[in-house]
Design an enzyme around this catalytic site. Structure first.
Site, PDB file in Angstrom:
ATOM      1  N   ASP A  96       0.927  -1.293   0.014  1.00 31.84           N
ATOM      2  CA  ASP A  96       0.182  -0.193   0.130  1.00 31.84           C
ATOM      3  C   ASP A  96       0.767   1.472   0.198  1.00 31.84           C
ATOM      4  OD1 ASP A  96      -2.319   1.644   0.082  1.00 31.84           O
ATOM      5  OD2 ASP A  96      -3.149   0.583   1.800  1.00 31.84           O
ATOM      6  N   ASP A  98     -10.697   2.195  -3.583  1.00 31.65           N
ATOM      7  CA  ASP A  98     -11.029   2.043  -2.123  1.00 31.65           C
ATOM      8  C   ASP A  98     -12.815   2.128  -2.174  1.00 31.65           C
ATOM      9  OD1 ASP A  98      -8.879   1.713  -0.558  1.00 31.65           O
ATOM     10  OD2 ASP A  98      -8.918   3.647   0.013  1.00 31.65           O
TER      11      ASP A  98
HETATM   12  C1  DGJ Z   1      -5.726   2.026   2.111  1.00 35.74           C
HETATM   13  C2  DGJ Z   1      -6.392   0.935   1.023  1.00 35.74           C
HETATM   14  O1  DGJ Z   1      -6.773   0.980  -0.070  1.00 35.74           O
HETATM   15  C3  DGJ Z   1      -7.234   0.058   1.925  1.00 35.74           C
HETATM   16  O2  DGJ Z   1      -7.786  -0.988   1.254  1.00 35.74           O
HETATM   17  C4  DGJ Z   1      -6.629  -0.493   3.526  1.00 35.74           C
HETATM   18  O3  DGJ Z   1      -5.547  -1.327   2.886  1.00 35.74           O
HETATM   19  C5  DGJ Z   1      -6.201   0.923   3.898  1.00 35.74           C
HETATM   20  N1  DGJ Z   1      -5.270   1.591   3.214  1.00 35.74           N
HETATM   21  C6  DGJ Z   1      -5.411   0.464   5.355  1.00 35.74           C
HETATM   22  O4  DGJ Z   1      -4.675   1.435   6.100  1.00 35.74           O
END
Ligand code: DGJ
Length: 699
Positions: A449, A518
């Site tokens: 991430d 997201d």
């Molecule tokens: C952003 C990601 O896109 C989410 O799926 C998740 O992993 C969060 N970060 C966790 O902090």
């Protein structure tokens, strides 16, 4: 042989297309042709020699150069801008030599005064109808040269026509919306200044003459394989010559090319098709699956991700409880998201300290992983290696390791700063930390991430110009990720940057998947997936079913949306109840039957969810024997009854079938010829917020 080389003329041929270039009478390397392949090399037009007819309309300005530099009276976008040690900024390249090595053409040009040479590389990807271009610039002199702009390519489409530009646009939580607009005289810029590819646009373009659709019409399209700042300049000149320049963003960019040094740009890949936007996408999908992805033909497992269920509140009991429910549903890979590492109770702390939090995991991760494995699932883990919280052991020990400008504020985003991956000490530290995790645990999947964009892009103790940070950061990222990949080749990696903030062909050499967005609300997601599919194949499109969105959206609809990509579940399973989990399990079982077709087959966008409340997408195996069609209706008021007939949704016309062969489509009686399903179509009825999946079988 895909490349025909003559003294000063070259033709690059792929399976069905061709690209021609040559030196014109003024000594400029000019574009000659890009379109369908012609019968013989001498069928391609010669290099153009435009005549200037006034001092304001100079021949150099009118020449479609392959790689224009800043010199003469051009006034259009140059691809290369430099500053020599004496302050001079004109670079006058003249042809030196050309060589063909296999399927690669290299044309080297040199400045008429300084020992600075530039090699244009063209590689034919024959079977994909793609041409790859990149550039290397060498300083063979004794003083440094500052590069201020160095793009990968300028792509020219046939002159004298009006074009429409297709591109992707969006923002965090709402990425990859497809936009189409007429190009007007001037320069339309698309770019990232964020150190990542960005949620806001992707380094991809398609040009057509305003008349192409999914299945018909001439389309020229291209990408940049790069995961940092990039720029596309789509220019229509005063003389209706349209060209797309693509490469590293020159905004705040500089590179000191020291004596003896060569700088090489990332690659741009581009193609031409006469079969519309659908064919352009399928070309990229095949290329990505076959040549870039580390595991391009391995079917992805159905995963469960804990983020939306437990957020930071992860611990062994909570994860085991979810894992047990997940295993019962047929899930094959259990991924523990954020919250598992040292000091991580909120997004305020912990990033940088990549060892299990002893309060949450007193016995480490091993017992959880063992339990997940005993349940028959692989185990996956979330990391955010480029980041550090000020509240972390790492930052306390190395405050100088972050990207920052001396004596200025260090702006945080989500309470975190960016580690300077351009630094080799940072690279080695992170490699060490993650290598240890992967060596000590049975981890089959990593979600990588990256949750903020850059601020104060400085590097006080940089060895050279601080503006090199933009590029050196990405080199560092590729080095760290590439090293870990090489040491742990069995691991499947997912590229996530708060959703789709890092989606490009550069990262897909390292990652097998992208976390699309997201935003998992299924109706919005349809349009996001539609845009995403312009570039990326379904196996790279990780898609979870979650609890986001209105309660009236049936689970079936949610499942169908995610079954169009690499299926995952991200909802709180304990809240789904037994009936919900049992229903999801049935869809997971179906997905396992069709996933080879979805993930590895050809994709046809039958009706756009951006344009229509009734949308559909079809997948077909490469041998055309098996397919599946998904249809979705959001809210579509239908006209009142017409002559006593109930109102109907428009028919769907399938694509790509063998016209002569007989096929059945689930839910319809009897077999019909492929031609019939494609031209007479099929009628599906759905209620508002209804969806369906129908399997297609060749008899
Ligand atoms: C952003 C990601 O896109 C989410 O799926 C998740 O992993 C969060 N970060 C966790 O902090």
């Amino acid at each position: 042989m895909p490349i025909h080389a003559f003294e000063t003329e070259w033709v690059i041929e792929t399976r069905t297309t061709a690209y021609a270039l040559g030196i014109n009478q003024a000594g400029l390397l000019a574009h000659r042709y890009w379109g369908p392949r012609l019968p013989a090399p001498n069928d391609y037009p010669p290099a153009p020699n435009p005549l200037g007819w006034a001092s304001f309309n100079n021949p150099a300005q009118l020449t479609p150069e392959e790689y224009p530099t800043y010199e003469d009276m051009k006034f259009t976008e140059p691809c290369l801008m430099v500053r020599f040690a004496d302050g001079g900024r004109n670079l006058v390249l003249r042809f030196q030599r050309a060589e063909v090595v296999g399927n690669e053409l290299r044309i080297t040009m040199r400045d008429i005064a300084e020992p600075c040479s530039v090699t244009l590389h063209y590689r034919a990807h024959e079977q994909y109808d793609l041409i790859e271009r990149w550039v290397s610039a060498t300083n063979a002199g004794t003083t440094p040269i500052t590069i201020e702009r160095i793009w990968s390519a300028q792509w020219h489409v046939p002159p004298g026509e009006e074009y429409r530009l297709s591109y992707l646009h969006g923002r965090w939580l709402d990425e990859t919306h497809l936009r189409r607009e007429a190009l007007a005289p001037g320069v339309k810029t698309l770019e990232s200044r964020r150190i990542t590819t960005g949620h806001h646009s992707n380094p991809w373009f398609a040009l057509d003459r305003g008349n192409a659709d999914e299945a018909h019409g001439a389309v020229w399209f291209g990408v940049l394989a790069w995961s940092g700042n990039w720029r596309i300049a789509a220019e229509v000149t005063d003389f209706q010559s349209t060209r797309i320049s693509i490469g590293l963003n020159d905004w705040d960019f500089a590179w000191q090319l020291t004596p003896g040094e060569t700088f090489t740009t990332p690659s741009s890949l581009a193609g031409y098709t006469a079969q519309g936007f659908g064919a352009a996408s399928r070309t990229l999908h095949d290329f990505i699956r076959d040549t870039l992805l580390p595991h391009g033909h391995t079917l992805h497992k159905v995963l469960y991700n804990s983020w939306e269920a437990t957020t930071f509140a992860v611990d062994e009991p909570s994860q085991v409880a979810l894992a047990e429910l997940a295993a019962d549903m047929g899930i094959e890979l259990f991924v523990m998201d954020d919250g598992w590492f040292h000091g991580r109770t909120t997004d305020n702390a912990g990033l940088g300290d990549w060892w299990p939090d002893t309060q949450k995991f007193p016995h480490g991760l091993a017992p959880l992983i063992a339990r997940v494995n005993a349940l028959g699932m692989d185990f996956g883990l979330w990391v955010e290696p480029e980041m550090v919280n000020p509240d972390s052991d790492l930052y306390r020990a190395h405050p100088d390791w972050v990207i920052h400008t001396a004596d200025r504020p260090r702006t945080t985003g989500r309470n975190q700063m960016i580690l300077n991956f351009a630094r080799s000490d940072v690279q080695e530290y992170i490699i060490g930390q993650l290598d240890q995790l992967l060596t000590q645990h049975n981890i089959a999947f990593i979600k990588w991430d990256m949750n903020r964009n850059v601020s104060e892009p400085g590097w006080p103790d940089a060895p050279g110009d601080q503006r090199e940070l933009w590029v050196r950061y990405v080199y560092g990222l590729y080095h760290v990720w590439g090293t870990l990949r090489a040491r742990h080749p069995q691991v499947i990696w997912q590229s996530c940057s708060g959703g789709g903030g890092r989606a490009d062909l550069g990262i897909l050499r390292l990652a097998d998947q992208i976390w699309t967005s997201d935003n998992t609300e299924p109706t919005t997601r349809l349009a996001i997936q539609h845009g995403f599919s312009q570039i990326f194949p379904a196996n790279t499109m990780e898609a979870w079913v979650t609890d986001m969105g209105p309660a009236y959206l049936p689970l079936e609809f949610r499942m169908h949306v995610s079954m169009c990509g690499s299926l995952g579940i991200g909802g709180h399973l304990a809240h789904w109840g037994e009936a919900g989990r049992a229903e999801a399990a049935r869809w997971i079982a179906l997905y396992k039957e069709i996933r080879a077709v979805v993930q590895l087959g050809d994709m046809f966008r039958l009706r756009s969810p951006q344009e229509h409340a009734f949308s559909a997408v079809q997948y077909l195996s490469k041998d055309r024997a098996e397919g599946v069609v998904f249809a979705f209706r959001t809210y579509q008021p239908l006209p009142p009854q017409v002559r006593g007939q109930p109102p109907q949704l428009p028919p769907l016309y399938l694509h790509g079938l063998d016209p002569e062969a007989s096929y059945t489509v689930e839910g319809f009686a009897g077999a019909r010829a492929g031609a019939s399903w494609m031209h007479a179509g099929l009628q599906i009825e759905l209620p508002d917020f209804g969806s369906t999946v129908r399997r297609i079988r060749r008899l």
